[in-house]
Design an enzyme around this catalytic site. Structure first.
Site, PDB file in Angstrom:
ATOM      1  N   CYS A 134      47.525  44.004 -86.566  1.00 63.82           N
ATOM      2  CA  CYS A 134      47.576  43.433 -85.217  1.00 63.82           C
ATOM      3  C   CYS A 134      48.339  42.106 -85.231  1.00 63.82           C
ATOM      4  CB  CYS A 134      46.169  43.236 -84.668  1.00 63.82           C
ATOM      5  SG  CYS A 134      46.152  42.506 -83.032  1.00 63.82           S
ATOM      6  N   CYS A 137      46.868  39.391 -82.956  1.00 62.26           N
ATOM      7  CA  CYS A 137      45.660  38.757 -83.504  1.00 62.26           C
ATOM      8  C   CYS A 137      46.027  37.790 -84.630  1.00 62.26           C
ATOM      9  CB  CYS A 137      44.700  39.783 -84.116  1.00 62.26           C
ATOM     10  SG  CYS A 137      44.514  41.311 -83.226  1.00 62.26           S
ATOM     11  N   ASP A 138      46.890  38.194 -85.516  1.00 65.29           N
ATOM     12  CA  ASP A 138      47.049  37.478 -86.779  1.00 65.29           C
ATOM     13  C   ASP A 138      48.415  36.820 -86.998  1.00 65.29           C
ATOM     14  OD1 ASP A 138      44.465  38.224 -87.473  1.00 65.29           O
ATOM     15  OD2 ASP A 138      45.126  40.118 -88.328  1.00 65.29           O
TER      16      ASP A 138
END
Ligand code: NDP
Length: 309
Positions: A134, A137-138
């Site tokens: 992701c 997300c990261d």
């Protein structure tokens, strides 16, 4: 056999939020967590984009918080996996772990989606240590660094463009001599100077002991191997909605995402609602999943009060 007014399947942000709302409305739902309590967030590290956590929060901790809140409101939270359903008539039947049969007047499906992985050993070992599925997300953790991304669909293109804004270079590993992504997304990728594409290439191994330090790719025509130093490795080869057991009853798109009536969480079967990633292939964020979980509880509450009171 057990009976309940409302059964919630899944324990990501959608499931727990549905449980919080339904419990507060006095419905006393039963929630089955599935095989991965907390869902996909339990395999991420820090979550910085969920409102209400000004200092960020670890994904697993956030899901513990969600669970505690749902339990405090009175949800009956249980470990177990729905393995079969019969939605042909009321009351709807759901079997848990192939044994326990539950009859429910309404069901909220929040079984999520699972990222597809390459399936190589180093990917598993370094998951959370530079390997992620992701970028939204990261990606932030790799600001100013070099990363690689594998995949060539719209997700990979979108994530490569997202990463290109943060990272010095994005090495994009494409297994064929063309991309599957839509033309417009391909054009954007090709026009982005810091995205470097490796055509006809596959991942041989992700390098690093405690954290990701590089990737070795292999050209599947020439068999030539190349090592690229990177800090982050993103897998973007698609997601699979966890919807298989519902396919005989619910309308889905060709990829298996449950179709809901626009602006609601209603499926084609009355009293069956779907929320979170199992019905969302576009946004896939914790906060959007929580939002649709809330909608599903409100839709279910209205349905139950109109039909059963
Ligand atoms: P897709 O299935 O469309 O693409 C998957 C990509 O990963 C393909 O390029 C495929 O290669 C590649 N791939 C699959 N397995 C491997 C593997 N083992 N090794 C290397 N590469 C692999 O998935 P997406 O998640 O990209 O998209 C899913 C759906 O969601 C699509 O319909 C897409 O259009 C849609 N979507 C829409 C968005 C939007 O509208 N904004 C954003 C994101 C997705 P190959 O081509 O060789 O099969």
């Amino acid at each position: 056999m057990e009976k309940t007014h409302l059964l919630i399947l899944g324990s990501g942000p959608a499931g727990y939020t549905a449980a919080i709302y339904a419990s507060r409305a006095g419905i006393k739902p039963i929630l089955y967590q599935g095989i991965q309590p907390g869902g996909q967030l339990t395999i991420t590290t820090e979550v910085e984009n969920y409102p209400g956590y000004p200092d960020g929060v670890q994904g697993p901790q956030m899901m513990i918080d969600f669970e505690k809140q749902a339990a405090r409101m009175g949800a009956d939270i249980r470990y177990g996996l729905a393995t079969k359903v019969d939605f042909s008539q009321q009351p709807y039947k759901v079997w848990i772990d192939e044994e326990l049969e539950i009859e429910a007047d309404a069901v909220i499906i929040c079984t999520g989606a699972s990222a597809k992985w390459l399936g190589i050993e180093s990917e598993k070992r370094l998951n959370g240590f530079g390997v992620s599925a992701c970028a939204v997300c990261d990606g932030f953790f790799f600001k100013g660094k070099e990363v690689a991304i594998v995949g060539a669909g719209d997700t990979a293109a979108e994530e490569a463009l997202y990463l290109a804004k943060l990272c010095t270079t994005v090495h994009m590993i494409v297994r064929r001599d063309q991309m599957r992504a839509s033309k417009i997304m391909q054009d954007r990728v090709l026009k982005t100077p810091n995205i470097k594409i490796y055509w006809n290439s596959e991942t041989d191994e992700i390098l690093g002991e405690q954290k990701t330090t590089g990737v070795r790719i292999v050209n599947n025509i020439t068999q030539e191997k190349t090592e690229i130093p990177i800090s982050g490795f993103f897998v973007a080869i698609g997601h699979e909605p966890n919807s298989g057991i519902f396919k005989d009853y619910l309308k889905m798109d060709e990829a298996g995402y449950i179709l809901t009536k626009p602006g609601t969480t209603k499926t084609n079967v009355e009293g069956i609602f779907a929320a979170g990633d199992v019905q969302d292939k576009i946004y896939r964020q914790a906060v959007t999943a929580a939002g649709t979980g809330c909608m599903a509880a409100l839709d279910a509450e209205r349905y139950l009060s109109e039909k059963f009171s």
